[in-house]
Enzyme design. Sequence first.
Site, mmCIF file in Angstrom:
data_model
loop_
_atom_site.group_PDB
_atom_site.id
_atom_site.type_symbol
_atom_site.label_atom_id
_atom_site.label_comp_id
_atom_site.label_asym_id
_atom_site.label_seq_id
_atom_site.Cartn_x
_atom_site.Cartn_y
_atom_site.Cartn_z
ATOM 1 C CE1 TYR A 111 1.829 -12.951 -6.363
ATOM 2 C CE2 TYR A 111 1.399 -11.892 -4.253
ATOM 3 C CZ TYR A 111 0.948 -12.379 -5.463
ATOM 4 O OH TYR A 111 -0.375 -12.293 -5.773
ATOM 5 N NE ARG A 123 -4.205 -6.625 -14.873
ATOM 6 C CZ ARG A 123 -3.866 -7.399 -13.844
ATOM 7 N NH1 ARG A 123 -2.601 -7.539 -13.463
ATOM 8 N NH2 ARG A 123 -4.787 -8.061 -13.178
ATOM 9 C CE LYS A 176 -0.686 -13.964 -8.841
ATOM 10 N NZ LYS A 176 -1.668 -13.350 -7.948
ATOM 11 C CD GLU A 225 -2.657 -14.296 -11.425
ATOM 12 O OE1 GLU A 225 -3.140 -15.264 -10.839
ATOM 13 O OE2 GLU A 225 -2.833 -13.112 -11.049
ATOM 14 C CG ASP A 226 -1.283 -10.638 -13.894
ATOM 15 O OD1 ASP A 226 -2.280 -10.660 -13.152
ATOM 16 O OD2 ASP A 226 -0.167 -10.278 -13.490
ATOM 17 C CG ASP A 265 -5.296 -14.897 -8.413
ATOM 18 O OD1 ASP A 265 -6.024 -15.047 -7.426
ATOM 19 O OD2 ASP A 265 -4.094 -14.590 -8.346
ATOM 20 C CG ASP A 266 -5.587 -10.915 -12.239
ATOM 21 O OD1 ASP A 266 -4.778 -10.572 -11.365
ATOM 22 O OD2 ASP A 266 -5.270 -11.625 -13.214
ATOM 23 C CG ASN A 318 -0.087 -5.610 -6.551
ATOM 24 O OD1 ASN A 318 0.117 -5.082 -5.480
ATOM 25 N ND2 ASN A 318 -0.964 -6.587 -6.711
ATOM 26 C CG ASN A 340 -1.419 -9.870 -3.274
ATOM 27 O OD1 ASN A 340 -1.654 -10.945 -3.822
ATOM 28 N ND2 ASN A 340 -0.677 -8.946 -3.836
HETATM 29 N N1 LIG Z 1 -4.027 -6.605 -4.740
HETATM 30 C C1 LIG Z 1 -4.390 -7.604 -5.518
HETATM 31 O O1 LIG Z 1 -4.543 -8.753 -5.063
HETATM 32 C C2 LIG Z 1 -4.626 -7.367 -6.949
HETATM 33 C C3 LIG Z 1 -4.265 -6.206 -7.528
HETATM 34 N N2 LIG Z 1 -4.501 -6.002 -8.841
HETATM 35 C C4 LIG Z 1 -4.024 -4.756 -9.417
HETATM 36 O O2 LIG Z 1 -5.102 -3.987 -9.854
HETATM 37 C C5 LIG Z 1 -4.692 -3.218 -10.970
HETATM 38 C C6 LIG Z 1 -5.744 -3.311 -12.039
HETATM 39 O O3 LIG Z 1 -5.896 -4.628 -12.459
HETATM 40 P P1 LIG Z 1 -7.119 -5.032 -13.407
HETATM 41 O O4 LIG Z 1 -8.401 -4.642 -12.813
HETATM 42 O O5 LIG Z 1 -6.928 -6.446 -13.758
HETATM 43 O O6 LIG Z 1 -6.809 -4.121 -14.672
HETATM 44 P P2 LIG Z 1 -7.777 -3.672 -15.802
HETATM 45 O O7 LIG Z 1 -6.940 -3.224 -16.915
HETATM 46 O O8 LIG Z 1 -8.796 -4.716 -16.057
HETATM 47 O O9 LIG Z 1 -8.553 -2.402 -15.190
HETATM 48 C C7 LIG Z 1 -7.944 -1.171 -14.942
HETATM 49 C C8 LIG Z 1 -9.032 -0.161 -14.735
HETATM 50 O O10 LIG Z 1 -8.444 1.022 -14.259
HETATM 51 C C9 LIG Z 1 -8.866 2.117 -15.053
HETATM 52 N N3 LIG Z 1 -7.814 3.129 -15.072
HETATM 53 C C10 LIG Z 1 -6.563 3.013 -15.513
HETATM 54 N N4 LIG Z 1 -5.886 4.162 -15.309
HETATM 55 C C11 LIG Z 1 -6.753 5.011 -14.722
HETATM 56 C C12 LIG Z 1 -6.670 6.349 -14.275
HETATM 57 N N5 LIG Z 1 -5.523 7.033 -14.359
HETATM 58 N N6 LIG Z 1 -7.762 6.907 -13.719
HETATM 59 C C13 LIG Z 1 -8.898 6.213 -13.635
HETATM 60 N N7 LIG Z 1 -9.051 4.944 -14.017
HETATM 61 C C14 LIG Z 1 -7.985 4.343 -14.565
HETATM 62 C C15 LIG Z 1 -9.145 1.537 -16.426
HETATM 63 O O11 LIG Z 1 -10.015 2.406 -17.101
HETATM 64 P P3 LIG Z 1 -10.582 2.103 -18.564
HETATM 65 O O12 LIG Z 1 -11.497 0.935 -18.384
HETATM 66 O O13 LIG Z 1 -11.297 3.341 -18.927
HETATM 67 O O14 LIG Z 1 -9.415 1.786 -19.410
HETATM 68 C C16 LIG Z 1 -9.779 0.202 -16.019
HETATM 69 O O15 LIG Z 1 -11.128 0.366 -15.740
HETATM 70 C C17 LIG Z 1 -3.313 -3.706 -11.366
HETATM 71 O O16 LIG Z 1 -2.356 -2.820 -10.897
HETATM 72 C C18 LIG Z 1 -3.167 -5.008 -10.621
HETATM 73 O O17 LIG Z 1 -1.845 -5.251 -10.240
HETATM 74 C C19 LIG Z 1 -5.138 -6.910 -9.629
HETATM 75 C C20 LIG Z 1 -5.508 -8.106 -9.102
HETATM 76 C C21 LIG Z 1 -5.233 -8.450 -7.724
HETATM 77 C C1 LIG Z 2 -1.871 -9.701 -7.317
HETATM 78 C C2 LIG Z 2 -2.276 -9.847 -8.680
HETATM 79 O O1 LIG Z 2 -2.783 -10.876 -9.069
HETATM 80 C C3 LIG Z 2 -2.078 -8.753 -9.592
HETATM 81 O O2 LIG Z 2 -1.639 -7.694 -9.173
HETATM 82 O O3 LIG Z 2 -2.364 -8.951 -10.771
HETATM 83 MG MG LIG Z 3 -2.779 -11.042 -11.170
#
Ligand SMILES: NC(=O)C1=CN([C@@H]2O[C@H](COP(=O)(O)OP(=O)(O)OC[C@H]3O[C@@H](n4cnc5c(N)ncnc54)[C@H](OP(=O)(O)O)[C@@H]3O)[C@@H](O)[C@H]2O)C=CC1
Ligand SMILES: CC(=O)C(=O)O
Ligand SMILES: [Mg+2]
Length: 645
Positions: free
Chosen positions: A193, A246, A264, A336-337, A359-360, A501, A545
């Site tokens: 993972y 993504r 997953k 997912e993603d 999941d996200d 991540n 996570n």
């Molecule tokens: N720990 C966990 O369980 C999980 C972790 N994640 C992680 O979260 C992260 C984001 O995922 P997700 O929400 O799906 O992604 P999205 O693409 O949906 O969202 C990313 C957000 O971050 C903003 N962003 C990107 N770069 C910057 C920056 N330099 N400064 C400010 N804002 C920024 C984007 O802005 P804008 O909208 O303006 O483009 C957007 O709003 C990933 O790395 C993923 O791995 C996700 C799910 C679960």
């Molecule tokens: C953990 C997860 O689902 C992600 O980083 O997208």
């Molecule tokens: Mg994910």
Amino acid sequence: MFSLNGSSSLNSSVYGVSKGLTRRKIAAPLVVVAAASSNYNQGDGNVVLMENSLNGKREKAPTKPSSVTEKDSKSAVGAGVDDLYDEDSASEDQYVTPWAVTVASGYPLLRDPRYNKGLSFNEKERDGHFLRGLLPPVVISQDLQVKKMMHNIRQYQVPLQRYMAMMDLQERNERLFYKLLIDNVEELLPIVYTPTVGEACQKYGSIFRQPQGLFISLKEKGRILDVLKNWPEKQIQVIVVTDGERILGLGDLGCQGMGIPVGKLSLYTALGGIRPSACLPVTIDVGTNNEQLLNDEFYIGLRRKRATGQEYAELLHEFMSAVKQIYGEKVIVQFEDFANHNAFDLLAKYGSTHLVFNDDIQGTASVVLSGLMASLKLVGGALAEHSFLFLGAGEAGTGIAELIALQISKQTGAPLEEARRKIWLVDSKGLIVRSRMDSLQHFKRPWAHEHEPVNNLLDAVKAIKPTVLIGSSGAGRTFTKEVVQAMALYNEKPVILALSNPTSQSECTAEEAYMWSEGRAIFASGSPFSPVEYNNKLYATGQANNAYIFPGLGLGLIISGAIRVHDDMLLAASEALAAQVSQDNLEKGLLYPPFANIRKISAQIAAKVAAKAYELGLATRLPQPENLEEYAESSMYSPNYRNYR
Ligand SMILES: NC(=O)C1=CN([C@@H]2O[C@H](COP(=O)(O)OP(=O)(O)OC[C@H]3O[C@@H](n4cnc5c(N)ncnc54)[C@H](OP(=O)(O)O)[C@@H]3O)[C@@H](O)[C@H]2O)C=CC1
Ligand SMILES: CC(=O)C(=O)O
Ligand SMILES: [Mg+2]
């Protein structure tokens, strides 16, 4: 009684299919693998009737092609080896029949990952299943195999090599793979993972060996139902699907995102006890906008830009319809993603017709809310008394924000709208404020509060003075020293969650969080960090996570026969997880219980989710089991070997 445990079905699936096979009288596990024709030609001119595993009909095998005796002069292979099926004697421009009948005894049994036990086949099994001579004399226990594999895996210094060793094992001996993962979950989770799975996806084209899931591309449009039928398993309970746009915080990896559904789903089995055969990883390939991949000669996906609009929607709709048609209403489809411009719409579109879960958006929300519930025991106050600032306003950020607001609203009785005002989000253009409303994507609009524009995170921290800072940006090292110091200035114990991540994208490291806050931060991260020593004190770091949530949530949906996912189930999962955090965990700075106990935790989450499904009238498995936790535990897949007759 319904059981996820494979013991009874294993017997029937192993032995049941033998009824059409008359090759020799044996009491061996027999598996007929789907092929165009599943008949078996003995090679001595006799034709054997065999069951076609797809339609159950018995068919007569085609007779041996005449070219067996009339060797083709263009053939490169021969050398006195009998070429019974013309595979080698045929020249490259001739047709051969792809035989795909596997008798799960003897050599094929050793090659069948579901039934292979390697050196653990006992003497009786070696006699009964034609294994004599195919294995060295020693017989060892599964535990010793685990010990040996762990020893071997630890020899690899490079995480990707460990990942590949694990994938090889999964393809060779499924039960040993899961036993290894379950017994060594804390050590192996970072391999199968995040973070290593991220690198595996980036290099998936180069390391690809065996299909581990279904690839459904635009080429399959109009025949997705047939593609699903090509998958050898028919009793699917959970599908994890991505379109690769993504992948973690690594962006668009196209078809190579397959590593994520595979990873997953291995956690669904290892952490949640869902039978491996009930899990189906799917990658939808609509192209990629990743130029590097498009120019990579080893890229395994479609070489075209991503389909959008109607073309995209039609493929997804065909997939979702086919899934329901073939597996029924109660198959879980975990998105997912996906990129956020599709993720929210897909969830909204299919949320009322399918058992879908993102999941996200939802799993992450549930795990983070749980961590916040636990953190209150350290920082004090009720959830409603805190203020929250996010860096990142996408799926994870707005998903978490919404669940926090829902919980505050439920706890205080305040309208959701009011609860949302405790929560602020920063995206790539700065703080989300009312004056930006017209240009905001729909999922950001509820968070556009009245405020002056603020351009960057540091200024936002200074303006909002949050008690909790959450990174969900996918942008590494964005929690700078100044940001963490500002959080530490306004809070005795600042709660800082760097969720992104893999590790390279984490908003800060554990060491930075503790160092820059002078050891006062309550920290957790999406990918694991080793414990940090600061000022002679050891700080352990929790892993925020969604892997804590989705396996138990999925199990809860399955054991209750739920037909829809409801927000209250996410809240129930958060509470169940938070309840597992001990005082000892908290004293070490951990907001989550150790993964070592994850199966027990998943059973508890499953029980609470199932109870909620019954309460909401969304459960179809009746009557409700008296003790849901015991039922959840007893339903879990065990990776221990079975004895073969
Ligand atoms: N720990 C966990 O369980 C999980 C972790 N994640 C992680 O979260 C992260 C984001 O995922 P997700 O929400 O799906 O992604 P999205 O693409 O949906 O969202 C990313 C957000 O971050 C903003 N962003 C990107 N770069 C910057 C920056 N330099 N400064 C400010 N804002 C920024 C984007 O802005 P804008 O909208 O303006 O483009 C957007 O709003 C990933 O790395 C993923 O791995 C996700 C799910 C679960
Ligand atoms: C953990 C997860 O689902 C992600 O980083 O997208
Ligand atoms: Mg994910």
